[in-house]
Scaffold this motif. Structure first.
Motif, PDB file in Angstrom:
ATOM      1  N   VAL A 216       0.848  -1.204   0.000  1.00  0.00           N
ATOM      2  CA  VAL A 216       0.000   0.000   0.000  1.00  0.00           C
ATOM      3  C   VAL A 216       0.883   1.253   0.000  1.00  0.00           C
TER       4      VAL A 216
ATOM      5  N   VAL B 181       1.404   7.418  -6.183  1.00  0.00           N
ATOM      6  CA  VAL B 181       0.385   8.437  -6.458  1.00  0.00           C
ATOM      7  C   VAL B 181       0.922   9.815  -6.073  1.00  0.00           C
TER       8      VAL B 181
ATOM      9  N   ALA C  45      -1.304   4.069  -9.980  1.00  0.00           N
ATOM     10  CA  ALA C  45      -0.998   2.883  -9.167  1.00  0.00           C
ATOM     11  C   ALA C  45      -2.281   2.171  -8.801  1.00  0.00           C
ATOM     12  N   VAL C  46      -2.207   0.849  -8.795  1.00  0.00           N
ATOM     13  CA  VAL C  46      -3.331   0.039  -8.317  1.00  0.00           C
ATOM     14  C   VAL C  46      -2.767  -0.973  -7.342  1.00  0.00           C
ATOM     15  N   GLN C  47      -3.437  -1.132  -6.220  1.00  0.00           N
ATOM     16  CA  GLN C  47      -2.944  -2.056  -5.202  1.00  0.00           C
ATOM     17  C   GLN C  47      -4.055  -3.010  -4.813  1.00  0.00           C
ATOM     18  N   SER C  48      -3.733  -4.284  -4.638  1.00  0.00           N
ATOM     19  CA  SER C  48      -4.726  -5.246  -4.150  1.00  0.00           C
ATOM     20  C   SER C  48      -4.000  -6.363  -3.420  1.00  0.00           C
ATOM     21  N   GLN C  49      -4.756  -7.244  -2.800  1.00  0.00           N
ATOM     22  CA  GLN C  49      -4.120  -8.308  -2.039  1.00  0.00           C
ATOM     23  C   GLN C  49      -4.964  -9.565  -2.039  1.00  0.00           C
TER      24      GLN C  49
ATOM     25  N   TYR D 168      -5.481 -12.985   0.533  1.00  0.00           N
ATOM     26  CA  TYR D 168      -5.102 -13.592   1.805  1.00  0.00           C
ATOM     27  C   TYR D 168      -6.192 -14.562   2.206  1.00  0.00           C
TER      28      TYR D 168
ATOM     29  N   LYS E  72      -2.957   4.875 -17.758  1.00  0.00           N
ATOM     30  CA  LYS E  72      -4.099   4.312 -17.053  1.00  0.00           C
ATOM     31  C   LYS E  72      -3.915   2.793 -16.921  1.00  0.00           C
ATOM     32  N   ILE E  73      -4.173   2.276 -15.739  1.00  0.00           N
ATOM     33  CA  ILE E  73      -4.022   0.841 -15.513  1.00  0.00           C
ATOM     34  C   ILE E  73      -5.390   0.190 -15.622  1.00  0.00           C
ATOM     35  N   TRP E  74      -5.550  -0.713 -16.585  1.00  0.00           N
ATOM     36  CA  TRP E  74      -6.839  -1.398 -16.693  1.00  0.00           C
ATOM     37  C   TRP E  74      -6.868  -2.608 -15.768  1.00  0.00           C
ATOM     38  N   TYR E  75      -6.258  -3.695 -16.236  1.00  0.00           N
ATOM     39  CA  TYR E  75      -6.309  -4.941 -15.447  1.00  0.00           C
ATOM     40  C   TYR E  75      -5.556  -4.740 -14.134  1.00  0.00           C
ATOM     41  N   THR E  76      -6.189  -5.116 -13.017  1.00  0.00           N
ATOM     42  CA  THR E  76      -5.690  -4.704 -11.714  1.00  0.00           C
ATOM     43  C   THR E  76      -4.901  -5.783 -10.984  1.00  0.00           C
ATOM     44  N   LYS E  77      -4.756  -6.939 -11.606  1.00  0.00           N
ATOM     45  CA  LYS E  77      -4.013  -8.005 -10.940  1.00  0.00           C
ATOM     46  C   LYS E  77      -2.666  -8.196 -11.620  1.00  0.00           C
TER      47      LYS E  77
ATOM     48  N   ILE F  16       0.112 -10.154 -13.483  1.00  0.00           N
ATOM     49  CA  ILE F  16       0.139 -11.313 -14.385  1.00  0.00           C
ATOM     50  C   ILE F  16       1.480 -12.034 -14.233  1.00  0.00           C
TER      51      ILE F  16
END
Lengths: 186, 377, 279
Positions: free
Chosen positions: A20, A27, A33-37, A39, A58-63, A65
């Motif tokens: 994060v 930013v 930036a895109v952040q995910s998790q 768990y 621009k970030i489309w796909y958020t995971k 690869i």
């Protein structure tokens, strides 16, 4: 240019927060930036993974690869997530872990992150901030203002000095030669 | 900012001042953020004993004139359904957020899914109108939850805010609009002279009765039974039938106002990829890659997922050769797309229910496969 | 001609009520109306008709809300207390009264009962407790005595019953009391005290259901069932004058618990003040 980063370890080590902080620093530095998790249902223990994607567009796909950067703080996470890296990926792992055969040692930095947090900063729970310091030094992602802004938003009041020390100790783990080798420009 | 956080901040900007909920992954951050933020703006947060109570408390609060919200995930959404139906029949505005997760039952609690699409439409028993909106980014979450409150107030109905784990647990940069840039439907409370007078009567030129509030001057009755214009139970079939018809028509006759879609590169497209919510992120990426390969692909994304944007999709059909539905379930919105398009075009499907996210490469492969198969024929 | 009370506090265009001849619910509804009238007319206390909301669930008892000329909401089965919690918490100045039954309140709605009691939120809950599900035709409820018959207990009920007032008290309700359809004056007084009490209050009022409970269990008609209440339930003034041995055979009509615990919405008001002033 899409830059995919994966942060991994054991639940409770703060790798999600590290991810994060890098995203928020990005930013603050004017990047996308895109952040995910991901768990398990338990909040402590167990394999834990977080992802940050940086880009100037621009970030489309958020995971993620195929990540170009992997931080691993435990052997389990290193073994698992070293398997699917991008060809030029860089790995940062805690010293003492053994590097899987699929990773080129020339593209890995084995740093005493946990020991530095425990012995030099004095609090093992600052390991994630030490890691952020080391990551930023190695990759040369953000200037100091953006990085400290990313950290400042997520630490309790009164712990600033401790966290600035953790960032500095983390950065000190990476030599200038290493940083020159791994530097990323987005 | 996280998607779940943007949901709370947008709701507060929309005037939400009452939250009742029960913790459930992956919506819990919404409750936590409301617990923190609502007291700061003079609002009220209560953690109820269960999901049913949360929905009931939200309806009770809304009946006193406060904009109210609850949030949950699949299992809790199932439990809330009876009272959502109460809100539909008694015409009590509120917003119900469902951050979908993999199911049925406890399923994969921390994994993304879009398996509640049909539950959002048909979860409560009986015929009833539904408005459901689904955001695909953190930024959109903020603005769209405001629209959810606005529609809820305007049409006096619970609005379902259908999020998914992809958007709920994702962080990305958000530009918060200035308050004066936002359009907020305030709740107008109206009074008649005296009590119990026609409080469910629809004024000329309107499609819903004027709102009342308990304790603000006028006595009236609310019931979950079929009721007449005075708000009291009726067994008169003609009166009950007219009520149900009006409830359906207040949504059905205002589709232009309610239904929104996002279309991306659709103008010259011969292939439409239909998707909603967080799935759009992979689809956008796949559309750009497909375009780079010379395929004429566009994205058609319902933002209003219920009522399904039938007219908007139908309008695109003449230019299309094929449609691909991509969603994180076993084919739910697919049924709507087939209903609209299958007579004229091949409708392909790419779904996933194992708790992982569909990557752009799979969509691209599916597009190549669909196009290639036709060319081979 | 309806009496003055009925004219004033009932929605006479919605009467006659749907209850069976001999049902105790009408008596209890009247007790609630008298209690409210006396409080509204009392200049010493701050109870007004406009600020009173009557909430009910589903079942015979819950039809009462629609007959009473106040703000009223007839909700879903079991959820009256949960709706009422939302109403009270959103607007604490409202006087929120829940009219519910034994099944509505202690079976399908049991969770809301104990948690509202635990929070000590200022609701007044009045149970029309007739030991049976009347609306659906006589199935056993959580208060049907063991051994009694119901359409779903054709060989006699093998469940153990709840004492709703004790249940609420055990969950932390600060005011609990028992009334009966027979003891109207005492019950009215208990309802008044419950409304004036700042925290959560519950008045468990024994109703009579001659149609489904009485007839099936050979308890006679309405008159006999009310006579049973007269002979076996004793108002506090006489109850406490009796020997302990005698008391064991009788049921108290009066207050069971009365404590001053912090009330939920008042505690929240303090929290709001603290957060907003930063003190």
């Amino acid at each position: 240019m899409r830059y995919e980063m994966r942060f991994s370890g054991s639940g409770g080590q703060g790798v999600i927060l590290a991810s994060v902080i890098v995203a928020e620093a990005a930013v603050a530095a004017g990047l996308e930036a895109v952040q995910s998790q991901a768990y398990g249902p338990e909040a402590r223990g167990g394999l834990c993974r977080a992802e940050t994607i940086l880009s100037r567009e621009k970030i489309w796909y958020t995971k993620v690869i195929r990540p170009s950067f992997l931080l691993a703080l435990t052997q389990d996470s290193l073994d698992k997530y070293a398997q699917n890296l991008a060809p030029d990926a860089m790995v940062m792992a805690d010293a003492g872990l053994s590097l899987p055969a699929c990773v080129d040692p020339a593209r890995a930095l084995m740093l005493p992150i946990l020991a530095t947090a425990r012995d030099k900063v004095g609090k093992v729970m600052t390991a994630n901030i030490v890691a952020v310091g080391a990551v930023n030094k190695a990759l040369g992602l953000f200037d100091e203002a953006a990085l400290t802004e990313g950290v400042r938003r997520h630490i309790p009041a009164g712990t600033e000095e401790l966290n600035w020390k953790a960032l500095a100790e983390g950065a000190a783990l990476v030599t200038d030669e290493q940083a020159a080798l791994f530097r990323r420009s987005l | 900012m996280q998607g779940n956080e943007a949901c709370v901040e947008g709701a507060i900007a929309a005037g939400m001042r009452f939250y009742a909920g029960y913790p459930i992954t992956p919506s819990t951050e919404i409750a936590e953020q409301c617990a923190l933020r609502l007291p700061q703006v003079g609002g009220r947060f209560i953690q109820m004993e269960d999901e049913l109570a949360s929905m009931a408390a939200v309806l009770g609060a809304s009946a006193t004139g406060v904009k109210a919200m609850t949030a949950t995930s699949g299992p809790g959404f199932s439990l809330k359904q009876e009272n959502i139906g109460y809100g539909c029949l008694a015409e009590i505005p509120c917003v119900v957020v469902d951050v979908q997760r993999s199911g049925p039952s406890t399923g994969l609690p921390t994994s993304p899914s879009q398996g509640d699409y049909m539950q959002a439409r048909w979860g409560t028993h009986g015929d009833h109108p539904v408005i459901a909106l689904s955001p695909s980014s953190v930024q959109e979450t903020y603005r769209l939850i405001i629209r959810a409150f606005n529609l809820s107030e305007k049409y006096r109905t619970p609005v379902i805010f259908l999020m998914d784990e992809i958007v709920g647990h994702m962080r990305e940069g958000v530009t918060l609009p200035r308050p004066d840039e936002l359009i907020i439907n305030k709740r107008h409370i109206s009074y008649h002279d005296g009590a119990n007078k026609q409080c469910y009567a629809v004024p000329e030129g309107k499609f819903v009765p004027a709102m009342k509030a308990f304790g603000q001057g006028e006595r009236y009755n609310i019931t979950g039974l079929a009721h007449d214009v005075s708000g009291f139970p009726t067994n008169n079939n003609a009166v009950a039938g007219a009520l149900y018809t009006r409830l359906m028509e207040k949504i059905g006759r205002n589709l232009d106002d309610i239904v929104r879609v996002e279309e991306y590169m659709m103008d010259d497209a011969d292939t439409a990829v239909v998707c909603f919510g967080g799935t759009a992120r992979a689809v956008m990426s796949a559309v750009e890659q497909a375009r780079a390969e010379g395929m004429k692909v566009g994205m058609f994304r319902p933002i209003t997922v219920w009522p399904f944007p039938e007219a908007q999709l139908r309008a695109r059909l003449p230019g299309l050769k094929r449609v691909l539905m991509v969603e994180h379930n076993y084919g739910q919105m697919l049924l709507e797309v087939q209903r609209v398009a299958a007579e004229r075009l091949p409708v392909g499907f790419l779904g996933r229910i194992d708790g992982t996210v569909i990557p752009p490469a799979d969509i691209l492969n599916k597009l190549r496969e669909m196009e290639g198969r036709e060319n081979a024929q | 001609m309806p009496s003055e009370l009925i004219h004033k506090y009932m929605r006479i265009d919605h009467l006659p009520h749907i209850w069976c001849p001999g049902c105790g619910n009408g008596i209890i509804m009247r007790d609630v109306a008298v209690a409210l009238e006396e409080l509204i007319d009392d200049p010493e206390v701050n109870v007004s008709r406009e600020k009173t909301v009557i909430v009910s669930g589903i079942g015979c008892s819950s039809r009462a809300a629609g007959y009473m000329d106040f703000n009223s909401i007839h909700t879903t089965h079991g959820r009256a207390i949960a709706f009422a919690t939302g109403i009270k918490f959103a607007h604490p100045e409202l006087e929120v009264i829940v009219l519910t039954g034994d099944g509505d309140c202690s079976a399908i709605g049991g969770n809301h009962l104990i948690h509202a009691a635990r929070r000590n939120i200022g609701l007044t809950v009045i149970t029309f407790n007739n030991d049976i599900y009347g609306m659906t035709g006589g199935q056993y409820s959580p208060t049907t005595p063991t051994g009694d018959r119901a359409t779903t207990a054709p060989y006699g009920n093998y469940d153990r019953p709840f004492d709703i007032a004790q249940l609420a008290a055990g969950a932390g309700a600060s005011f609990t009391a028992r009334g009966s359809a027979y003891h109207t004056r005492e019950t009215t007084e208990l309802i008044k005290q419950g409304i004036l009490h700042k925290g959560f209050s519950l008045i468990d009022v024994f109703s009579v259901c001659p149609t489904y409970y009485g007839r099936k269990n050979h308890k006679g008609g309405a008159v006999e069932m009310l006579q049973w209440q007269r002979d076996n339930m004793v108002p506090a003034s006489r109850y406490y004058a009796m020997s302990e041995e005698k008391r064991r055979e009788k049921i108290l009509v009066g207050i069971l618990t009365h404590n001053e615990y912090p009330e939920y919405t008042q505690e929240y008001a303090k929290l709001l003040e603290k957060v907003q002033t930063g003190k």
